[in-house]
Enzyme design. Structure first.
Site, PDB file in Angstrom:
ATOM      1  N   ASP A   1      -6.822  -2.960  -7.021  1.00 58.77           N
ATOM      2  CA  ASP A   1      -7.314  -3.583  -5.820  1.00 58.77           C
ATOM      3  C   ASP A   1      -7.649  -5.151  -6.225  1.00 58.77           C
ATOM      4  O   ASP A   1      -8.047  -5.121  -7.316  1.00 58.77           O
ATOM      5  CB  ASP A   1      -8.617  -2.885  -5.263  1.00 58.77           C
ATOM      6  CG  ASP A   1      -8.942  -3.233  -3.715  1.00 58.77           C
ATOM      7  OD1 ASP A   1      -8.306  -2.412  -2.804  1.00 58.77           O
ATOM      8  OD2 ASP A   1      -9.769  -4.190  -3.411  1.00 58.77           O
TER       9      ASP A   1
ATOM     10  N   ARG B   1      -3.335   6.922   1.153  1.00 65.53           N
ATOM     11  CA  ARG B   1      -3.724   7.909   1.689  1.00 65.53           C
ATOM     12  C   ARG B   1      -2.755   8.743   2.847  1.00 65.53           C
ATOM     13  O   ARG B   1      -2.803   9.966   3.020  1.00 65.53           O
ATOM     14  CB  ARG B   1      -4.908   7.663   2.681  1.00 65.53           C
ATOM     15  CG  ARG B   1      -6.071   7.617   1.662  1.00 65.53           C
ATOM     16  CD  ARG B   1      -7.332   7.058   2.490  1.00 65.53           C
ATOM     17  NE  ARG B   1      -6.944   5.523   2.875  1.00 65.53           N
ATOM     18  CZ  ARG B   1      -7.775   4.710   3.422  1.00 65.53           C
ATOM     19  NH1 ARG B   1      -9.202   5.293   3.902  1.00 65.53           N
ATOM     20  NH2 ARG B   1      -7.603   3.605   3.885  1.00 65.53           N
TER      21      ARG B   1
ATOM     22  N   TYR C   1     -14.922 -12.161   0.202  1.00 63.90           N
ATOM     23  CA  TYR C   1     -15.532 -10.684   0.099  1.00 63.90           C
ATOM     24  C   TYR C   1     -16.728 -11.102  -0.844  1.00 63.90           C
ATOM     25  O   TYR C   1     -17.875 -10.256  -0.691  1.00 63.90           O
ATOM     26  CB  TYR C   1     -14.622  -9.750  -0.629  1.00 63.90           C
ATOM     27  CG  TYR C   1     -13.573  -9.338   0.441  1.00 63.90           C
ATOM     28  CD1 TYR C   1     -13.953  -8.062   1.113  1.00 63.90           C
ATOM     29  CD2 TYR C   1     -12.215  -9.746   0.476  1.00 63.90           C
ATOM     30  CE1 TYR C   1     -13.091  -7.717   1.963  1.00 63.90           C
ATOM     31  CE2 TYR C   1     -11.364  -9.170   1.446  1.00 63.90           C
ATOM     32  CZ  TYR C   1     -11.646  -8.080   2.064  1.00 63.90           C
ATOM     33  OH  TYR C   1     -10.928  -7.771   3.041  1.00 63.90           O
TER      34      TYR C   1
ATOM     35  N   ARG D   1       0.980  -1.114  -0.061  1.00 62.78           N
ATOM     36  CA  ARG D   1       0.190  -0.088  -0.048  1.00 62.78           C
ATOM     37  C   ARG D   1       0.964   1.289   0.132  1.00 62.78           C
ATOM     38  O   ARG D   1       0.435   2.197   0.594  1.00 62.78           O
ATOM     39  CB  ARG D   1      -0.950   0.099   1.223  1.00 62.78           C
ATOM     40  CG  ARG D   1      -2.034  -1.106   1.216  1.00 62.78           C
ATOM     41  CD  ARG D   1      -3.360  -0.582   0.730  1.00 62.78           C
ATOM     42  NE  ARG D   1      -4.181  -1.680   0.418  1.00 62.78           N
ATOM     43  CZ  ARG D   1      -5.393  -1.625   1.359  1.00 62.78           C
ATOM     44  NH1 ARG D   1      -5.642  -0.602   2.204  1.00 62.78           N
ATOM     45  NH2 ARG D   1      -6.206  -2.750   1.473  1.00 62.78           N
TER      46      ARG D   1
ATOM     47  N   ARG E   1      -6.651  11.482  -5.562  1.00 67.50           N
ATOM     48  CA  ARG E   1      -7.855  10.697  -5.317  1.00 67.50           C
ATOM     49  C   ARG E   1      -9.038  11.630  -5.077  1.00 67.50           C
ATOM     50  O   ARG E   1     -10.196  11.262  -5.724  1.00 67.50           O
ATOM     51  CB  ARG E   1      -7.455  10.307  -3.824  1.00 67.50           C
ATOM     52  CG  ARG E   1      -8.692   9.397  -3.150  1.00 67.50           C
ATOM     53  CD  ARG E   1      -8.734   7.924  -3.557  1.00 67.50           C
ATOM     54  NE  ARG E   1      -9.611   7.187  -2.728  1.00 67.50           N
ATOM     55  CZ  ARG E   1     -11.113   7.208  -2.624  1.00 67.50           C
ATOM     56  NH1 ARG E   1     -11.738   8.273  -3.304  1.00 67.50           N
ATOM     57  NH2 ARG E   1     -11.608   6.553  -1.786  1.00 67.50           N
TER      58      ARG E   1
HETATM   59  C1  LIG Z   1      -7.938  -7.271   1.543  1.00 65.72           C
HETATM   60  C2  LIG Z   1      -7.420  -6.544   0.561  1.00 65.72           C
HETATM   61  C3  LIG Z   1      -7.991  -5.391  -0.270  1.00 65.72           C
HETATM   62  N1  LIG Z   1      -7.094  -4.986  -1.170  1.00 65.72           N
HETATM   63  C4  LIG Z   1      -6.041  -5.340  -1.110  1.00 65.72           C
HETATM   64  C5  LIG Z   1      -6.113  -6.563  -0.030  1.00 65.72           C
HETATM   65  C6  LIG Z   1      -4.975  -7.265   0.222  1.00 65.72           C
HETATM   66  C7  LIG Z   1      -3.699  -6.953   1.077  1.00 65.72           C
HETATM   67  C8  LIG Z   1      -4.352  -6.471   2.654  1.00 65.72           C
HETATM   68  O1  LIG Z   1      -4.789  -7.459   3.152  1.00 65.72           O
HETATM   69  O2  LIG Z   1      -4.365  -5.338   2.766  1.00 65.72           O
HETATM   70  C9  LIG Z   1      -4.907  -5.255  -1.935  1.00 65.72           C
HETATM   71  C10 LIG Z   1      -4.678  -3.795  -2.506  1.00 65.72           C
HETATM   72  N2  LIG Z   1      -5.156  -2.675  -2.198  1.00 65.72           N
HETATM   73  C11 LIG Z   1      -4.525  -1.512  -2.703  1.00 65.72           C
HETATM   74  C12 LIG Z   1      -3.427  -2.121  -3.420  1.00 65.72           C
HETATM   75  C13 LIG Z   1      -2.473  -1.293  -4.085  1.00 65.72           C
HETATM   76  C14 LIG Z   1      -1.101  -1.418  -4.510  1.00 65.72           C
HETATM   77  C15 LIG Z   1      -0.379  -1.090  -3.083  1.00 65.72           C
HETATM   78  O3  LIG Z   1      -0.007   0.172  -3.173  1.00 65.72           O
HETATM   79  O4  LIG Z   1       0.046  -1.724  -2.176  1.00 65.72           O
HETATM   80  C16 LIG Z   1      -3.433  -3.295  -3.008  1.00 65.72           C
HETATM   81  C17 LIG Z   1      -2.419  -4.636  -3.590  1.00 65.72           C
HETATM   82  C18 LIG Z   1      -5.002  -0.436  -2.864  1.00 65.72           C
HETATM   83  C19 LIG Z   1      -5.987   0.218  -1.919  1.00 65.72           C
HETATM   84  N3  LIG Z   1      -7.117  -0.410  -1.491  1.00 65.72           N
HETATM   85  C20 LIG Z   1      -7.856   0.480  -0.712  1.00 65.72           C
HETATM   86  C21 LIG Z   1      -7.485   1.610  -0.439  1.00 65.72           C
HETATM   87  C22 LIG Z   1      -7.758   2.715   0.165  1.00 65.72           C
HETATM   88  C23 LIG Z   1      -8.703   3.361  -0.861  1.00 65.72           C
HETATM   89  C24 LIG Z   1      -8.718   4.979  -0.714  1.00 65.72           C
HETATM   90  O5  LIG Z   1      -7.840   5.637  -1.077  1.00 65.72           O
HETATM   91  O6  LIG Z   1      -9.793   5.506   0.018  1.00 65.72           O
HETATM   92  C25 LIG Z   1      -6.150   1.657  -1.374  1.00 65.72           C
HETATM   93  C26 LIG Z   1      -5.027   2.802  -1.395  1.00 65.72           C
HETATM   94  C27 LIG Z   1      -9.350   0.162  -0.295  1.00 65.72           C
HETATM   95  C28 LIG Z   1      -9.668  -1.395   0.129  1.00 65.72           C
HETATM   96  N4  LIG Z   1      -9.168  -2.154  -0.393  1.00 65.72           N
HETATM   97  C29 LIG Z   1      -9.545  -3.594   0.456  1.00 65.72           C
HETATM   98  C30 LIG Z   1      -9.928  -2.972   1.807  1.00 65.72           C
HETATM   99  C31 LIG Z   1     -10.222  -3.981   2.680  1.00 65.72           C
HETATM  100  C32 LIG Z   1     -10.057  -1.570   1.495  1.00 65.72           C
HETATM  101  C33 LIG Z   1     -10.249  -0.911   2.607  1.00 65.72           C
HETATM  102  C34 LIG Z   1      -9.296  -0.581   3.583  1.00 65.72           C
HETATM  103  C35 LIG Z   1      -8.639   0.656   3.481  1.00 65.72           C
HETATM  104  O7  LIG Z   1      -9.491   1.807   3.105  1.00 65.72           O
HETATM  105  O8  LIG Z   1      -7.363   0.854   3.727  1.00 65.72           O
HETATM  106  C36 LIG Z   1      -9.578  -4.797  -0.112  1.00 65.72           C
END
Ligand SMILES: Cc1c2[nH]c(c1CCC(=O)O)Cc1[nH]c(c(CCC(=O)O)c1C)Cc1[nH]c(c(CCC(=O)O)c1C)Cc1[nH]c(c(C)c1CCC(=O)O)C2
Length: 352
Positions: free
Chosen positions: A81, A35, A160, A31, A44
């Site tokens: 994602d 943010r 999910y 990640r 964003r």
């Molecule tokens: C379970 C999972 C998800 N997404 C992901 C996983 C597996 C890894 C882990 O266990 O964390 C994987 C993921 N999600 C994202 C990436 C991008 C690449 C990176 O920079 O790592 C990757 C590789 C961007 C993201 N995916 C998400 C964001 C935040 C969204 C925003 O900017 O509002 C980002 C940058 C949203 C997301 N996406 C997901 C959730 C549960 C959430 C909400 C939690 C949060 O808000 O942090 C599902």
């Protein structure tokens, strides 16, 4: 061979994935585009919602490159994602502020039977265009940095799709796996096929390495772990070996505990990522010494910074020295991370 210096194998991350004990280790952060970076929040806001950002190649490529410009990590992970595969399968997806992802949950056998894996690659064309743009951007701006494509593990994505949202226990998915393993297996096979095609398409678009995130793997009993985590991953890897020979793959069965050793031996991946709870000294003896390990700094140590960050980092490095290794966190970077703590961490790693 001198000529090798100009080939992609000269990239530190690819060398580590090929089994070389590169030191100081190549580093990136899960990640890393997110943010905690003001420049990310700006893009964003411009993009509107999160799915729009993931399907806008220009903006998605821009945020992918932001942390590389600021910190020069050795890997750049595609900004997308894991839930974009369900989205491409046609399942409505949105990210509600403060709530995380929301999918319209799969209700019954008919909904599972109606999923068509063959539409995923065409529907994810914007994501493939992002991959191509990032690869070009890296060639121009950061030639030592390797582009990592990714997908979720079938089990985690199924969690999910059946629950419709994040959950502590994912009872809908785990319940179905016991109550109707044939139906759950049907969903897993659909995801296996969709995910394999989706990853092949990323490689064809320019990804140089891949990672499979199975974030909820650690909830399963050992038998279920083998059936729903190791076997589907091994099946995806068989397709990748045939269609994309030479592409290295990192597997992340989060919270697998001692089952990490089984996963490393049988899933077919080139490297395994350790979550924060894993003892790197245990992993170093449980995983073949030719296989790279990745991880596993606590994201909260990075929020704290200072002496705690330094001590935790040094302790992981001490356990990993002498083997193929990639520095990373044990889970994604959190939004409250001060960007300057990442600067300190990268400086510390480079002097390792
Ligand atoms: C379970 C999972 C998800 N997404 C992901 C996983 C597996 C890894 C882990 O266990 O964390 C994987 C993921 N999600 C994202 C990436 C991008 C690449 C990176 O920079 O790592 C990757 C590789 C961007 C993201 N995916 C998400 C964001 C935040 C969204 C925003 O900017 O509002 C980002 C940058 C949203 C997301 N996406 C997901 C959730 C549960 C959430 C909400 C939690 C949060 O808000 O942090 C599902």
């Amino acid at each position: 061979m001198e000529a090798d210096r100009t080939t992609p194998q000269a990239k530190p991350l690819l060398r580590a994935l090929a089994g070389e004990a590169v030191w100081p280790p190549p580093a990136w952060l899960m990640r890393q585009a997110g943010r905690y970076l003001p420049e990310y929040r700006e893009v964003r806001a411009q993009a509107g919602d999160f799915v729009s950002l993931c399907t806008n190649p220009q903006l998605a490529a821009e945020v992918t490159l932001q942390p590389i410009r600021r910190y020069g990590m050795e890997a750049s992970i595609l900004f997308s994602d894991i839930l974009m595969v369900p989205w491409a399968l046609g399942q409505p997806l949105r990210f509600a502020e403060g709530e995380g992802p929301l999918l319209e949950p799969l209700r019954d056998a008919d909904a599972i039977a109606a999923l068509d894996p063959s539409v995923v690659v065409a529907r994810s064309a914007p994501i493939m265009e992002t991959v191509a743009r990032v690869r070009e951007g890296l060639a121009a701006e950061a030639p030592r940095t390797t582009l990592i494509g990714f997908a979720g593990g079938c089990f985690t994505v199924a969690c999910y799709m059946l629950e419709g949202k994040g959950s502590k226990e994912f009872p809908a998915a785990r319940g179905l796996a016991y109550a109707d393993p044939a139906l759950f297996g049907r969903l897993i096979r659909t995801l296996q096929e969709a995910t394999a095609e989706y990853l092949v398409a990323q490689v064809e678009a320019g990804a140089e390495s891949l990672m499979i995130f199975d974030s909820w793997a650690g909830m399963l009993s050992p038998g279920q772990f083998r059936r729903w985590v190791i076997e589907p991953t091994a099946s995806i890897l068989r397709t990748l070996r045939r269609r994309c020979p030479g592409i290295p793959v990192i597997g992340f069965p989060r919270l697998a505990g001692p089952l990490l050793a089984d996963y490393a031996a049988r899933a077919g991946v080139d490297a395994v990522a350790m979550d924060t709870s894993m003892d790197p000294r245990w992993a170093a003896q449980a995983v073949p010494e030719t296989m790279a390990l990745q991880g596993n700094l606590d994201p909260l140590a990075l929020v704290a910074g200072g002496a705690a960050l330094e001590a935790e980092t040094r302790s992981i490095l001490a356990a990993m020295r002498g083997r193929p290794y990639i520095f990373n966190l044990g889970h994604g970077i959190v939004p409250q991370t001060p960007p300057e703590h990442v600067t300190s961490l990268m400086r510390l790693l480079r002097s390792a």
